[in-house]
Design an enzyme around this catalytic site. Sequence first.
Site, mmCIF file in Angstrom:
data_model
loop_
_atom_site.group_PDB
_atom_site.id
_atom_site.type_symbol
_atom_site.label_atom_id
_atom_site.label_comp_id
_atom_site.label_asym_id
_atom_site.label_seq_id
_atom_site.Cartn_x
_atom_site.Cartn_y
_atom_site.Cartn_z
ATOM 1 N N SER A 144 0.875 -1.184 0.000
ATOM 2 C CA SER A 144 0.000 0.000 0.000
ATOM 3 C C SER A 144 0.902 1.221 0.000
ATOM 4 O O SER A 144 2.101 1.113 0.322
ATOM 5 C CB SER A 144 -0.846 0.001 1.284
ATOM 6 N N TYR A 157 -2.242 -0.728 10.533
ATOM 7 C CA TYR A 157 -2.284 -1.191 9.135
ATOM 8 C C TYR A 157 -0.976 -0.817 8.437
ATOM 9 O O TYR A 157 -0.368 -1.627 7.738
ATOM 10 C CB TYR A 157 -3.482 -0.529 8.436
HETATM 11 N N1 LIG Z 1 -8.707 -0.396 -1.370
HETATM 12 C C1 LIG Z 1 -7.647 0.349 -1.096
HETATM 13 O O1 LIG Z 1 -7.743 1.590 -1.001
HETATM 14 C C2 LIG Z 1 -6.286 -0.286 -0.911
HETATM 15 C C3 LIG Z 1 -5.180 0.555 -0.874
HETATM 16 C C4 LIG Z 1 -3.925 0.001 -0.683
HETATM 17 C C5 LIG Z 1 -3.769 -1.369 -0.551
HETATM 18 N N2 LIG Z 1 -4.868 -2.172 -0.593
HETATM 19 C C6 LIG Z 1 -4.641 -3.614 -0.406
HETATM 20 O O2 LIG Z 1 -5.156 -4.332 -1.512
HETATM 21 C C7 LIG Z 1 -5.602 -5.639 -1.096
HETATM 22 C C8 LIG Z 1 -7.021 -5.884 -1.589
HETATM 23 O O3 LIG Z 1 -7.861 -4.891 -1.002
HETATM 24 P P1 LIG Z 1 -9.311 -4.515 -1.539
HETATM 25 O O4 LIG Z 1 -9.378 -3.041 -1.598
HETATM 26 O O5 LIG Z 1 -9.669 -5.317 -2.723
HETATM 27 O O6 LIG Z 1 -10.154 -4.951 -0.243
HETATM 28 P P2 LIG Z 1 -11.510 -5.782 -0.075
HETATM 29 O O7 LIG Z 1 -11.849 -5.652 1.360
HETATM 30 O O8 LIG Z 1 -12.491 -5.405 -1.106
HETATM 31 O O9 LIG Z 1 -11.013 -7.266 -0.391
HETATM 32 C C9 LIG Z 1 -10.169 -7.959 0.481
HETATM 33 C C10 LIG Z 1 -10.473 -9.433 0.335
HETATM 34 O O10 LIG Z 1 -9.648 -10.150 1.276
HETATM 35 C C11 LIG Z 1 -10.456 -11.158 1.846
HETATM 36 N N3 LIG Z 1 -9.937 -11.609 3.143
HETATM 37 C C12 LIG Z 1 -9.953 -10.982 4.328
HETATM 38 N N4 LIG Z 1 -9.472 -11.774 5.294
HETATM 39 C C13 LIG Z 1 -9.133 -12.946 4.696
HETATM 40 C C14 LIG Z 1 -8.582 -14.165 5.142
HETATM 41 N N5 LIG Z 1 -8.290 -14.364 6.445
HETATM 42 N N6 LIG Z 1 -8.339 -15.140 4.249
HETATM 43 C C15 LIG Z 1 -8.648 -14.967 2.929
HETATM 44 N N7 LIG Z 1 -9.194 -13.839 2.449
HETATM 45 C C16 LIG Z 1 -9.430 -12.842 3.324
HETATM 46 C C17 LIG Z 1 -11.832 -10.518 1.999
HETATM 47 O O11 LIG Z 1 -12.844 -11.500 2.205
HETATM 48 C C18 LIG Z 1 -11.938 -9.783 0.669
HETATM 49 O O12 LIG Z 1 -12.503 -10.577 -0.342
HETATM 50 C C19 LIG Z 1 -5.453 -5.662 0.432
HETATM 51 O O13 LIG Z 1 -4.247 -6.313 0.792
HETATM 52 C C20 LIG Z 1 -5.370 -4.187 0.795
HETATM 53 O O14 LIG Z 1 -4.693 -3.971 2.002
HETATM 54 C C21 LIG Z 1 -6.123 -1.670 -0.778
#
Ligand SMILES: NC(=O)c1ccc[n+]([C@@H]2O[C@H](COP(=O)([O-])OP(=O)(O)OC[C@H]3O[C@@H](n4cnc5c(N)ncnc54)[C@H](O)[C@@H]3O)[C@@H](O)[C@H]2O)c1
Length: 264
Positions: A144, A157
């Site tokens: 991130s 986080y």
């Molecule tokens: N959305 C943002 O702004 C953003 C920014 C920077 C980084 N990220 C990173 O990108 C990645 C994806 O995020 P996103 O925005 O798609 O979030 P999201 O919440 O839409 O999706 C995350 C997914 O991870 C799954 N998950 C959670 N705990 C789990 C577990 N124990 N085992 C298996 N799956 C599990 C959830 O069920 C979900 O489907 C994450 O690592 C997040 O930290 C997101």
Amino acid sequence: MNRLDGKVALISGAARGIGAETARLMVEAGAKVAIGDVLDERGRETVRALGDGAIYLHLDVTSPEDWNAAVAAAMTRFGGLDILVNNAGLFLGKGLEEANLDEWHRLVAVNLTGVVLGTKSALPALRDSGVKSQHGSAIVNLASVAGLVGSQLDPLYSLTKGGVTLFTKSTALEFARKGYRIRVNSIHPGVIQTDMGEQTFAARAHNLGSNDVEASRRVALSAHPIGRLGTPNDIAKGIVFLTSDDAAFMTGAGLVVDGGLTAQ
Ligand SMILES: NC(=O)c1ccc[n+]([C@@H]2O[C@H](COP(=O)([O-])OP(=O)(O)OC[C@H]3O[C@@H](n4cnc5c(N)ncnc54)[C@H](O)[C@@H]3O)[C@@H](O)[C@H]2O)c1
């Protein structure tokens, strides 16, 4: 460019959001994809839309048994494993004073232990496929911008994502030193419009002392010089690039896809 023909990928947390869009683009690019998540219904729905090129597997990334079973199932179904995307992640959205120890342990379990277990479980398969392919196999870890600079919203986080950033570089170096042909890179999204993105708006609204999520969204938007928030597709394209042979000379690197957020 950015083709993945004949490759097999395993993506954690891909029932929705960035992971689901990555699965879609990978299938489009010619890969077979195994999607793992704890949201079983949503995951099956995502896979149904992708046709024969994808399967759904129940995968809690905090469980070594689940990881071993997921890697074995992907290999049995598709005949190997070339790509691992450690995408599953949690956001807490609380300051240090508000967060409790159980919440911290949960973040560590998913955001850090999940990445370590995924890398360890997939390693033998990725090592084998790396030997057979011209440019090796690939891991992409979802870090991130909060793994590069401090986070106003969520120091815990940020701590986990900083760990992912350096674990990426260290595993890239370890695998290279051992002669394994596995490239390891991280991707660093800005604020992306997913369920987690919505969670960041709610956390920001809380910090601003209001429940005005729209005002909070505008504040987040103004932090992105490019003039918009990110989409799952913006990040998925970066992940497909990093896993493709077009990124053959990249390992231990971080691809920043943040609309200019960290350029300021
Ligand atoms: N959305 C943002 O702004 C953003 C920014 C920077 C980084 N990220 C990173 O990108 C990645 C994806 O995020 P996103 O925005 O798609 O979030 P999201 O919440 O839409 O999706 C995350 C997914 O991870 C799954 N998950 C959670 N705990 C789990 C577990 N124990 N085992 C298996 N799956 C599990 C959830 O069920 C979900 O489907 C994450 O690592 C997040 O930290 C997101």
